[in-house]
Enzyme design. Structure first.
Site, PDB file in Angstrom:
ATOM      1  N   CYS A 220      22.213  36.835  59.329  1.00 24.08           N
ATOM      2  CA  CYS A 220      20.846  36.380  59.201  1.00 24.08           C
ATOM      3  C   CYS A 220      20.182  37.381  58.275  1.00 24.08           C
ATOM      4  O   CYS A 220      20.781  38.395  57.913  1.00 24.08           O
ATOM      5  CB  CYS A 220      20.111  36.408  60.542  1.00 24.08           C
ATOM      6  SG  CYS A 220      20.528  35.043  61.655  1.00 24.08           S
TER       7      CYS A 220
ATOM      8  N   GLY B  64      21.969  33.310  55.251  1.00 22.08           N
ATOM      9  CA  GLY B  64      21.647  32.253  56.208  1.00 22.08           C
ATOM     10  C   GLY B  64      20.983  31.089  55.529  1.00 22.08           C
ATOM     11  O   GLY B  64      19.929  31.255  54.916  1.00 22.08           O
TER      12      GLY B  64
ATOM     13  N   ASN C 182      17.803  40.138  63.332  1.00 17.32           N
ATOM     14  CA  ASN C 182      19.134  39.941  62.772  1.00 17.32           C
ATOM     15  C   ASN C 182      20.094  40.781  63.585  1.00 17.32           C
ATOM     16  O   ASN C 182      19.921  41.999  63.702  1.00 17.32           O
ATOM     17  CB  ASN C 182      19.181  40.384  61.304  1.00 17.32           C
ATOM     18  CG  ASN C 182      20.588  40.336  60.743  1.00 17.32           C
ATOM     19  OD1 ASN C 182      21.429  39.572  61.212  1.00 17.32           O
ATOM     20  ND2 ASN C 182      20.835  41.162  59.741  1.00 17.32           N
ATOM     21  N   GLY C 183      21.102  40.140  64.148  1.00 18.27           N
ATOM     22  CA  GLY C 183      22.079  40.855  64.962  1.00 18.27           C
ATOM     23  C   GLY C 183      22.472  40.008  66.150  1.00 18.27           C
ATOM     24  O   GLY C 183      22.386  38.781  66.104  1.00 18.27           O
TER      25      GLY C 183
ATOM     26  N   TYR D 269      32.510  41.172  52.715  1.00 14.63           N
ATOM     27  CA  TYR D 269      32.137  39.885  52.113  1.00 14.63           C
ATOM     28  C   TYR D 269      30.716  39.422  52.356  1.00 14.63           C
ATOM     29  O   TYR D 269      30.240  38.509  51.682  1.00 14.63           O
ATOM     30  CB  TYR D 269      33.103  38.780  52.545  1.00 14.63           C
ATOM     31  CG  TYR D 269      32.761  38.100  53.832  1.00 14.63           C
ATOM     32  CD1 TYR D 269      32.074  36.882  53.848  1.00 14.63           C
ATOM     33  CD2 TYR D 269      33.142  38.658  55.050  1.00 14.63           C
ATOM     34  CE1 TYR D 269      31.780  36.253  55.039  1.00 14.63           C
ATOM     35  CE2 TYR D 269      32.845  38.025  56.231  1.00 14.63           C
ATOM     36  CZ  TYR D 269      32.168  36.821  56.230  1.00 14.63           C
ATOM     37  OH  TYR D 269      31.887  36.200  57.399  1.00 14.63           O
TER      38      TYR D 269
END
Lengths: 445, 445, 445, 445
Positions: free
Chosen positions: A2, A28, A103-104, A244
């Site tokens: 995210c 995202g 985010n996480g 990536y």
């Protein structure tokens, strides 16, 4: 997977957030949203869709007024009971209004939620972000600062959280610093916090420093941001961001992503030499590693698989003759380069192996004499629980098959992975990393 | 700059045409269309927009029935009096119905149109394709074949024309073969003709051969295509197709586009050596030439400018702080690679110079010590009149400024072009090319 | 069934045309278009869709510049080979550019087209409007005026044609005046011609007079419109315009449509008295006639069938339980008014009988004791060939079944039609009418 | 002003809810949503927009699986801090999952919310519906039934609430029964509850009875619905539902809306006779009352103002000449009927007076000799706080001006309102009504 952004004390803050989210669209594509504040109240617009589609109308930014804004890009996740889950999550609570992005992944989400529900809380989404708001709202502490800190004590996991009240903004990164989070500054004043530094480059902000693992930053009007080291840092940045996930031009915890990828490719060449004529990348994910491999091995790099940039989301049902259409809509081999060659093809990682098999077939159909498939990361044997949406054990090909079996399955002449040791060496031995997908050592308890 | 396709004797021909047009989307994004035939009548759908947007609904293919179809992608051109110009153009005439698509440019369009208008013809568009239909309709010959041939005698220019009647398909390429056109065959029978071979790869057809300059192919039911050499061939394939217009995986008149671009980059290195640390491509147009330059010069290739794949057509108006936003939305430099380096940056060609100046500035801002801008083609000093939409003399920077002046203007430390001699050498001295943009020798009179 | 408009010497003429077309949307919902002229060239925008959807973007009107404009709404017709037929049709010809719109039907379309095709003309649509342009273009006369008049000699049928050149506008109505066409004037100068006077009311123009049957009006800059009586008038306005096609507030050839409908309802009551409790209209088509029937018969009028204004074009597939859903989506009976009553239900005309059967069932289900279905027009036994899209003989219920059989089929307790004599009486015996759908006397030879 | 629906034990329940919401679209056009249950979990889709636009895709109904569903149409309200507020509101709480819809208004919303917030609750919207969920979640009672009843004790106002758990559905109407709510049954089994009976007619359900004021209905699998009279009923149905809000074919608490409107018109004629030539309705709101007025007074009814059914939401900016365009886009007078007549124009109610002034002007422009404006309801002097979105005191014309002043302002020759006594007489003196907008007696304390 995210992206979060916070903008403080900048004119048209919601527009800055919009461009920052656009720069981080790769993190995202499912949903996006922005909450702004003009000091009097919060304004939210969020929806499914790409940043540029959700915010396609200039008039939205008249609504999203104020010099403060936070935003979020959401990665698709299965199993939601609403078609419309999106962040920021806003809430009215005792001290006023807050809006939160995250985010996480909170690993104790279910226990916390169960406990909160027992106390009478209601949840309107499956997003763990909602836990955080509840914990803040239920705290008996007087100030929002104290409430946030109390809430943090109750959550475990990898997180980058940005909380906006009508007048302040709070930024927190977990003590391991698993997900990236950086602080930037505008030449004319005002701050920005974002998951990746590529957002700063787009909006014209200057990189100041990374938010420290375990640090909370508090932004108040007319003051420099206050830093509180809430938890003792124990840094373990996620190797996958380098492998990536992050954009190659981003700098995460001091290292440029592109450079680490080139190094992984070089290390891969040292560990897995092969007698071949050309090195090809899987575009665009394998380009940097393939350049590294070519550089180290001396085998010429060729950009011999063309990527189609017009690929849309849906296509008309093809007729029967068009076999393997799905991969060919996206990738086309340059036959004259590949024909009768011993080919090394490089990708960043191997998850399910589906596309890899199609690519090997495509290269063989194009006349490759040999196809050596090489991955610039180790075998992924465990699901990440710290914010990367890797599939479950059943779907992870390396959790189920040996390298030899995978080689057979994808039809390659050889298959090799970067070693875990080699990965760490490429990233730099100066610190520890989150490597759970490879070694299964879930260090957050 | 357009794409044409013809599909003959293939089930669901319109779907095959759709995928072929999708593969050739880079040749024209303004409008697209398909006319199919079921032997009884013709069916047309055409509109402004991308292939995947215009043909987004499966039901269109129920309407576009039959085993024959032709299609077209149209490049944007200024000055039309209709917002909706698109091909194919259909017409009912004495022998029944025909539908025509055309890639190229008829240089005597205005004279022919004037003559036709004097005879009472009406024109409903500005497209030169309409001339062709009128000439066919006005011919006094008995068969469509003869009428087409008579019409061809009246037109001059670079053209690839596909004409479909209810039961037949005619394919013609001008005697110079300026624009590419190839013939493909399906494993289960049926033919396809397309501007670029990349279309064959997507739909699963096999390349048979190029349509010869001056050749007409006639497709009739149940027969092999008949070939008539209408005009003595005098081949002059367009250098620009190789330089930047065609897709790198396409093979034009026997040469893979990607390979010719690599050779141009190598030749550029031989002609214009420089003392530098890294070679960068302008993504994606300069990649192949930059690889060639790096290979020949020994200077390391770095893919250090990241291209954003989410760029849409429109953006919200940025705030003042976001200077140079337009180029940054598309391209981002990897600073750690560029900083303190002497950089060679390679692009395929230089037209107006606007983007080049922004890129040089971007590299300097990223810390480049020197920026050497090198173009893998000669100075463009003349408008192409043979189907490439190059701007007029006023806008072509090399028609107005010396190399030294351009260097100053774009802010580079040096600027160099591939020589015309070097271009021809890279393409192969075995034949002539259309080089009008460089030498101004308009060979079609 | 179409609408035409012409606007001359009015600022922002294309906007005036847009609003006029909006007012006449009921005459055609399939496609719409406008061509404007600024004296130098013509500008066209046309497309499938409703007026408000096709012209939804203010920027279109920047493109459609100039003080002259013509426009068209097109009614859906089957069998076109293009999905996109729309008017105006533009053409470049010997004298420059013209644009044409047409409401009506040319009965010798096929012969004229065949003749033109033999001479080498091509046709790009199935619309008879294209014939007119060709005839004008092929005329050897020197002026556009003369050419138009020559062209008119070659066509037969019911027509209202507006032709726009760069500087002039020509308006023609056939000698029978089958379709309506009126002339209006703006208080500040400038003229408008439109199919129905309701367009004048919306745009703020004043009604001047009807265009005479057989008259041509020529509008030139700085002059009053010139009137030429090209053909001897033999007026036969279409009865169907009064019966159901035109908007009730329009005035056609001196008679307000609403008033003629009320009279038809009164005459229907005189011809077909019935013992009943209430008179209901089929909304909205039967309202005026039902008011007339109620007034004359003394039976109370009740607006007891509610029409849903939110009906869209498509609906989700209903589940099995929802029988008769289609008519109920549009119409709902007020049961307490209908229950145990002898009901007279009035509609303007009976074409296929499909909806009528559903309405009778709906009323019976709502508890009506008796349902007497009465039509305020005679039996439609012949297709109109003069511009109303009535179905073919096979589909016209009165061409195939007796009144008694129809009554059985739709399930009514009685069924009656207005007599032809009664229709003419209601319209006024002062002149003749086009009554072909009723009497089959195709008077245009 | 909203609509609610609940469907229980019906195949494809979400589709039934969709059609029911479509039938009740007039009660709210801002947003809509449906939550279904398959016994295992809840599924929600909600969004801004009309029913037919939000649920335009068949695949949504694959997602909204199960035999139970509730739905909501939301009326636009100002001041929300989210652009996307919509119902149902879902929540996960101690006993599982619930989803709630609500039509009405909770007058103690702010106190309840404040109390809940003090206890640590968070609110994610401004909708009072969220209060209800919190109260249920916070109750310490064991069963959902008991929790709902406890929650009801804490709220005050006018409400119709439907609550869905995974397996059950609860329906509650406040003890005054201000908003309508009816129970229907499907011939093949299964139940539906909806704000208006017109929803039953569309989906093929049979009216069973109204939900009683103060009643709770509990639907459980395999059982007949259980009825609990939670509060002593004190019925006061809202007069406004009859006056203008409900659909004329709906039956509310035993009275058909259309019939009450006709009676109001008749009473208006008795109270306010006038010497006039014709009675006109403001379409469509005044039709029933105008019919009643005409019937009682003997003055002929004429439907002489035409309503345009193609009116969209937005229009291109008109040119200056088009004065009064806004009302003319919607309404057109039939001049020949109105000219030189003394006109009575009837509407259902007078709120701000803006449109009324435009209509009077329109009639005068059409040549009316006198215009007598008559309202089939009393002067609205107070805002409704019980679920009708009447404007504040400042905007209500009758709260600020005398009848005489209003008459002057709108330009009518006379103005009269139905008396409060006359309204009650028309509705039936057999019970009490909610008349707060007229008498300001806010009876819910």
């Amino acid at each position: 997977m995210c992206a979060v952004v916070g903008v403080f004390n900048v004119k048209n803050a919601s527009k800055v957030a919009y461009y920052a989210l656009f720069a981080m669209q790769h993190r995202g594509q499912e949903a996006t949203g922005i909450t702004s504040s003009d000091g009097k109240r919060l304004y939210t617009k969020k929806s499914k869709g790409l940043v540029n589609d959700v915010f396609s109308d200039e008039s939205i930014f008249d609504f999203l007024q104020g010099s403060k804004a936070i935003g979020h890009n959401r990665y698709s996740t299965a199993g939601s009971n609403s078609l419309e889950d999106a962040q920021p999550i806003d809430a009215k609570y005792l001290l006023g209004e807050i809006s939160v992005v995250h985010n996480g992944n909170l690993i104790n989400k279910d226990e916390v939620r169960e406990k909160l529900i027992k106390e009478g809380a209601i949840f309107q989404s499956d997003m763990d972000t909602e836990n955080i708001i509840h914990l803040i709202a239920r705290s008996q502490k007087e100030s929002l600062e104290e409430r946030i800190m109390e809430a943090l004590d109750d959550i475990k996991g990898a997180y980058c959280i940005i909380i906006q009240s009508r007048t302040k903004m709070f930024v927190v990164r977990d003590k391991y610093g698993v997900r990236p989070l950086s602080l930037g500054k505008f030449p004319n004043g005002g701050y920005i916090v974002a998951s990746e530094t590529c957002a700063f480059d787009l909006v014209g902000a200057e990189f100041v420093r990374d938010v420290n693992p375990g640090e909370m930053l508090i932004f108040r009007k007319g003051e420099e941001p206050e830093s509180i080291q809430v938890y003792e840092p124990d840094p373990r940045p996620c190797a996958f961001e380098y492998i990536y996930f992050a954009r190659p031009d981003s700098v995460i915890d001091g290292k440029t992503v592109y450079e680490t990828r080139v190094k992984m490719g070089m290390q891969l060449a040292r560990e897995n030499p092969v007698d071949a004529d050309i090195v090809l990348p899987v575009p665009d994910s394998g380009i940097a590693a393939a350049l590294g491999y070519a550089k180290e091995s001396g085998i010429p790099f060729e950009n011999a698989i063309v990527r189609n940039h017009y690929v849309g989301r849906t296509f008309i049902e093809p007729i029967q003759e068009m076999r393997d259409l799905k991969v060919r809509l996206k990738l086309s081999p340059i036959k004259s380069i590949i024909k009768d060659k011993k080919v090394v093809i490089i990708d960043d990682s191997l998850v399910r192996g589906t596309t890899s098999r199609q690519i090997v077939k495509m290269l063989k159909d194009a006349g490759a004499k040999e196809v050596h498939f090489k991955l610039a990361s180790p075998q992924i044997k465990h699901p990440c629980k710290y914010g990367i949406d890797t599939p479950s054990y059943e779907e992870l090909i390396s959790a189920n098959l040996s390298d030899e079996e995978i080689k057979e399955k994808i039809g390659a002449d050889s298959l090799s992975f970067l070693s875990l040791e080699g990965l760490v060496k490429s990233l730099g031995k100066d610190r520890k990393y989150s490597l759970v997908s490879f070694d299964g050592e879930y260090f957050i308890k």
